[in-house]
Design a protein around this motif. Structure first.
Motif, PDB file in Angstrom:
ATOM      1  N   LEU A 182     -48.659 -15.836   2.052  1.00 53.51           N
ATOM      2  CA  LEU A 182     -49.550 -16.366   1.014  1.00 53.51           C
ATOM      3  C   LEU A 182     -49.935 -15.266   0.032  1.00 53.51           C
ATOM      4  O   LEU A 182     -49.995 -15.490  -1.184  1.00 53.51           O
ATOM      5  N   ALA A 183     -50.209 -14.078   0.572  1.00 56.10           N
ATOM      6  CA  ALA A 183     -50.546 -12.949  -0.303  1.00 56.10           C
ATOM      7  C   ALA A 183     -49.365 -12.573  -1.181  1.00 56.10           C
ATOM      8  O   ALA A 183     -49.532 -12.277  -2.377  1.00 56.10           O
ATOM      9  N   VAL A 184     -48.160 -12.589  -0.617  1.00 54.34           N
ATOM     10  CA  VAL A 184     -46.972 -12.271  -1.409  1.00 54.34           C
ATOM     11  C   VAL A 184     -46.781 -13.307  -2.515  1.00 54.34           C
ATOM     12  O   VAL A 184     -46.448 -12.968  -3.663  1.00 54.34           O
ATOM     13  N   THR A 185     -47.016 -14.579  -2.196  1.00 51.92           N
ATOM     14  CA  THR A 185     -46.870 -15.648  -3.189  1.00 51.92           C
ATOM     15  C   THR A 185     -47.828 -15.465  -4.353  1.00 51.92           C
ATOM     16  O   THR A 185     -47.512 -15.801  -5.496  1.00 51.92           O
ATOM     17  N   GLY A 186     -48.998 -14.903  -4.082  1.00 54.63           N
ATOM     18  CA  GLY A 186     -49.980 -14.690  -5.135  1.00 54.63           C
ATOM     19  C   GLY A 186     -49.529 -13.724  -6.207  1.00 54.63           C
ATOM     20  O   GLY A 186     -50.109 -13.684  -7.302  1.00 54.63           O
ATOM     21  N   GLU A 187     -48.500 -12.925  -5.916  1.00 56.02           N
ATOM     22  CA  GLU A 187     -48.004 -11.981  -6.906  1.00 56.02           C
ATOM     23  C   GLU A 187     -47.257 -12.669  -8.054  1.00 56.02           C
ATOM     24  O   GLU A 187     -47.236 -12.172  -9.184  1.00 56.02           O
ATOM     25  N   PHE A 188     -46.627 -13.806  -7.807  1.00 53.97           N
ATOM     26  CA  PHE A 188     -45.727 -14.412  -8.789  1.00 53.97           C
ATOM     27  C   PHE A 188     -46.434 -14.876 -10.068  1.00 53.97           C
ATOM     28  O   PHE A 188     -45.963 -14.555 -11.169  1.00 53.97           O
ATOM     29  N   PRO A 189     -47.540 -15.638  -9.996  1.00 52.46           N
ATOM     30  CA  PRO A 189     -48.187 -16.027 -11.259  1.00 52.46           C
ATOM     31  C   PRO A 189     -48.714 -14.845 -12.052  1.00 52.46           C
ATOM     32  O   PRO A 189     -48.738 -14.873 -13.285  1.00 52.46           O
ATOM     33  N   VAL A 190     -49.128 -13.793 -11.345  1.00 51.17           N
ATOM     34  CA  VAL A 190     -49.632 -12.596 -12.032  1.00 51.17           C
ATOM     35  C   VAL A 190     -48.521 -11.922 -12.832  1.00 51.17           C
ATOM     36  O   VAL A 190     -48.700 -11.570 -14.007  1.00 51.17           O
ATOM     37  N   LEU A 191     -47.363 -11.763 -12.216  1.00 52.91           N
ATOM     38  CA  LEU A 191     -46.252 -11.100 -12.899  1.00 52.91           C
ATOM     39  C   LEU A 191     -45.713 -11.965 -14.033  1.00 52.91           C
ATOM     40  O   LEU A 191     -45.334 -11.437 -15.095  1.00 52.91           O
ATOM     41  N   LEU A 192     -45.679 -13.282 -13.847  1.00 54.49           N
ATOM     42  CA  LEU A 192     -45.243 -14.173 -14.917  1.00 54.49           C
ATOM     43  C   LEU A 192     -46.189 -14.081 -16.106  1.00 54.49           C
ATOM     44  O   LEU A 192     -45.752 -14.056 -17.271  1.00 54.49           O
ATOM     45  N   MET A 193     -47.495 -14.016 -15.839  1.00 56.30           N
ATOM     46  CA  MET A 193     -48.473 -13.863 -16.908  1.00 56.30           C
ATOM     47  C   MET A 193     -48.244 -12.578 -17.682  1.00 56.30           C
ATOM     48  O   MET A 193     -48.276 -12.561 -18.920  1.00 56.30           O
ATOM     49  N   LEU A 194     -47.990 -11.492 -16.974  1.00 58.08           N
ATOM     50  CA  LEU A 194     -47.767 -10.209 -17.623  1.00 58.08           C
ATOM     51  C   LEU A 194     -46.553 -10.255 -18.552  1.00 58.08           C
ATOM     52  O   LEU A 194     -46.598  -9.781 -19.688  1.00 58.08           O
ATOM     53  N   ILE A 195     -45.481 -10.866 -18.071  1.00 56.84           N
ATOM     54  CA  ILE A 195     -44.252 -10.944 -18.872  1.00 56.84           C
ATOM     55  C   ILE A 195     -44.473 -11.782 -20.125  1.00 56.84           C
ATOM     56  O   ILE A 195     -44.100 -11.391 -21.240  1.00 56.84           O
ATOM     57  N   LEU A 196     -45.097 -12.952 -19.980  1.00 55.47           N
ATOM     58  CA  LEU A 196     -45.288 -13.837 -21.127  1.00 55.47           C
ATOM     59  C   LEU A 196     -46.242 -13.235 -22.154  1.00 55.47           C
ATOM     60  O   LEU A 196     -46.011 -13.345 -23.364  1.00 55.47           O
ATOM     61  N   LEU A 197     -47.316 -12.589 -21.680  1.00 59.81           N
ATOM     62  CA  LEU A 197     -48.294 -12.050 -22.625  1.00 59.81           C
ATOM     63  C   LEU A 197     -47.723 -10.907 -23.459  1.00 59.81           C
ATOM     64  O   LEU A 197     -48.239 -10.613 -24.547  1.00 59.81           O
ATOM     65  N   CYS A 198     -46.660 -10.277 -22.983  1.00 59.54           N
ATOM     66  CA  CYS A 198     -46.026  -9.224 -23.785  1.00 59.54           C
ATOM     67  C   CYS A 198     -45.514  -9.769 -25.116  1.00 59.54           C
ATOM     68  O   CYS A 198     -45.383  -9.017 -26.094  1.00 59.54           O
ATOM     69  N   PHE A 199     -45.225 -11.071 -25.172  1.00 54.30           N
ATOM     70  CA  PHE A 199     -44.667 -11.678 -26.378  1.00 54.30           C
ATOM     71  C   PHE A 199     -45.702 -12.489 -27.158  1.00 54.30           C
ATOM     72  O   PHE A 199     -45.368 -13.096 -28.178  1.00 54.30           O
ATOM     73  N   MET A 200     -46.946 -12.519 -26.686  1.00 50.63           N
ATOM     74  CA  MET A 200     -47.988 -13.296 -27.345  1.00 50.63           C
ATOM     75  C   MET A 200     -48.793 -12.420 -28.311  1.00 50.63           C
ATOM     76  O   MET A 200     -48.925 -11.211 -28.088  1.00 50.63           O
ATOM     77  N   PRO A 201     -49.356 -12.993 -29.377  1.00 47.63           N
ATOM     78  CA  PRO A 201     -50.148 -12.198 -30.329  1.00 47.63           C
ATOM     79  C   PRO A 201     -51.540 -11.904 -29.788  1.00 47.63           C
ATOM     80  O   PRO A 201     -52.025 -12.591 -28.877  1.00 47.63           O
ATOM     81  N   ASN A 202     -52.162 -10.907 -30.363  1.00 43.02           N
ATOM     82  CA  ASN A 202     -53.546 -10.627 -30.036  1.00 43.02           C
ATOM     83  C   ASN A 202     -54.451 -11.591 -30.801  1.00 43.02           C
ATOM     84  O   ASN A 202     -54.000 -12.317 -31.696  1.00 43.02           O
ATOM     85  N   SER A 203     -55.722 -11.597 -30.468  1.00 43.79           N
ATOM     86  CA  SER A 203     -56.685 -12.461 -31.154  1.00 43.79           C
ATOM     87  C   SER A 203     -56.814 -12.046 -32.618  1.00 43.79           C
ATOM     88  O   SER A 203     -57.053 -10.867 -32.907  1.00 43.79           O
ATOM     89  N   PRO A 204     -56.658 -12.985 -33.574  1.00 46.65           N
ATOM     90  CA  PRO A 204     -56.817 -12.621 -34.991  1.00 46.65           C
ATOM     91  C   PRO A 204     -58.171 -12.002 -35.294  1.00 46.65           C
ATOM     92  O   PRO A 204     -58.281 -11.098 -36.124  1.00 46.65           O
TER      93      PRO A 204
END
Length: 493
Positions: A182-204
């Motif tokens: 369960l702890a290992v599974t918790g890593e996946f949404p965190v890493l996906l968030m990190l990858i996607l946010l690299c391509f998202m803009p900052n707050s205007p």
């Protein structure tokens, strides 16, 4: 002829159109993955505690005292994360703050997944709490600042909805996975968030505040679409930012700052004082003390389904019914439910000593019907009341307090004040969670539920007197409401 405006008057002759640019929703989804992880982390002890209580490994076996800390130390970490977010939100930006939460979250899950001692589990829980405090402080602000006014209410509910989804995912996976996996599974949404946010803009708004107008223009164009009137919105944001200066202690004497800050802090304080955290944490002991016959493995699924239904209802009504209407409905439902629980537990007291006997009896009965007074239909009252409490909270005082915090806080104080709100919220949750069972043992369950009932009345009064209606308002109009007193206009100069 100029028409006088009030809190209930339609604000703009030409209401902003709801945009249909998918990039905005992708940016929101990328950010709220942090809330998914928050919900996952918050309820992680639920399937883990029974296994560790009966663990054959003496290094991981937990007694009652250790279990109480394993459940509650997350809230202390969340308070620490809120404090750190007070500095990071305005210095590093909302998006980068969310991304930095990956560090304590990843470290915490690795510690729990590889735990050889109880202290590793406690430290892991504390680190995931820090990550939860950072995201709880940063994500609502980021989502609010990038959202279009026409959909800000619905998108502002996304953090709460995804947190509920995270809890549901944990409950479901807990039926089939070992606690380490369960702890290992918790890593996946965190890493996906990190990858996607690299391509998202900052707050205007953050970009304009730091003198990056061209980058803010590109970010707003990306979020609204090239065919939208994003330049008008950019000019409004720029005027609002230019009308403010850096927050000084002397500024707190101005109603423009202290009113929205006090409203936000008190809303987060009253939100936790309704008792939602100890009710969710101690759901099974509450049912045992009130003679409810309910298989524990179905408790979480039922509670999670009700929470999910209610936050989805709130999301659909947020920009239709308005924030205050849902707060009133939420407070009233919770008042009725806590009152019924108070009356039930006062009329049918249950000693803590009976809980073990009742639980043993249920285990002996297996899946068959339990004979005697436990089958009385009146024992449905605690079950229904608890469901109504959770339903009422999740459709109003749960998501709307987060949304209003990000809407009404002035830009100059938004980062610091949102972190303060998170600290107040989680310190209150920690104290209540620690005291709940002591009060129940000393005075019976009716004492804490009577307290929660009184708080619900206070919440209704507070909503009527202090909370402004922000439905359909731009952030600039909301700021001007506190600047001028009762006017939701935009300064043109």
């Amino acid at each position: 002829m100029v028409t006088e405006r009030s809190e209930t008057t339609p604000l703009l002759l030409n209401q902003p159109k709801q945009i249909r640019n998918g990039w905005l929703y992708l940016a929101v989804f990328s950010a709220v993955l942090g809330n998914f992880n928050f919900g996952f982390s918050l309820v992680y002890p639920s399937p883990v505690i029974p296994k560790l209580r009966n663990s054959d490994d003496p290094r991981l076996h937990m007694d009652t005292h250790q279990i109480s800390w394993f459940g509650s130390i997350f809230t202390l970490g969340a308070a620490a994360g809120g404090l750190s977010a007070m500095l990071m939100n305005d210095r590093t930006g909302r998006k980068l703050s969310i991304m930095l939460s990956v560090v304590p979250s990843t470290a915490g899950y690795l510690l729990m997944g590889a735990a050889q001692n109880v202290w590793m589990l406690l430290l892991g829980r504390f680190l995931t709490g820090i990550a939860g405090g950072i995201t709880a402080s940063s994500i609502p602000v980021y989502v609010s600042e990038i959202s279009h006014p026409g959909v800000r209410g619905a998108l502002g509910s996304c953090p709460q909805i995804t947190a509920v989804f995270g809890s549901l995912a944990l409950y479901a996976l807990g039926l089939v996975l070992d606690w380490r996996w369960l702890a290992v599974t918790g890593e996946f949404p965190v890493l996906l968030m990190l990858i996607l946010l690299c391509f998202m803009p900052n707050s205007p708004r953050y970009l304009i505040t730091h003198g990056k107008r061209d980058e803010a223009c590109r970010a707003l164009k990306w979020l609204r679409g090239p065919d939208s009137d994003y330049m008008t919105e950019l000019n409004q944001i720029e005027r609002s930012v230019n009308s403010q200066v850096g927050l000084q202690w002397s500024d707190l004497r101005s109603p423009f700052y202290y009113k929205p800050i006090l409203i936000s802090v008190f809303m987060r304080f009253l939100q936790q004082m309704t008792g939602i955290t100890p009710i969710l944490v101690y759901l099974q002991p509450i049912f045992l003390r009130t003679n409810i016959l309910l298989d524990p493995k179905y408790d979480a699924a039922l509670v999670g389904a009700v929470r999910l239904l209610s936050v989805m209802i709130a999301a659909s009504l947020m920009d239709r019914a308005g924030r205050k209407t849902l707060l009133f409905a939420s407070g009233f439902l919770m008042y009725l439910a806590t009152l019924s629980m108070t009356m039930y537990t006062l009329k049918t007291p249950c000693d803590a000593s009976n809980v073990t006997v009742q639980a043993s009896g249920r285990l002996l009965e297996g899946h068959g019907a339990v004979m005697g007074p436990l089958t009385n239909s009146i024992t449905l009252v605690p079950l229904i009341s608890t469901m109504v409490i959770i339903f009422g909270y999740a459709m109003g005082w749960g998501p709307i307090t987060w949304l209003l915090m990000s809407e009404i806080l002035p830009l100059g104080a938004r980062g610091i004040a949102s972190g303060l709100c998170v600290v107040v919220s989680w310190v209150t949750a920690f104290i209540l969670t620690q005291l709940f069972m002591h009060a129940a043992d000393a005075y019976g369950l009716f004492a804490p539920f009577l307290f929660f009932c009184v708080i619900c009345v206070v919440n209704i009064i507070f909503t009527a007197v202090c909370v402004p209606e922000t439905k359909g308002r731009t952030l600039e109009e909301i700021e001007n409401y506190f600047r001028t007193g009762r006017s939701f206009t935009i300064l043109d100069g």
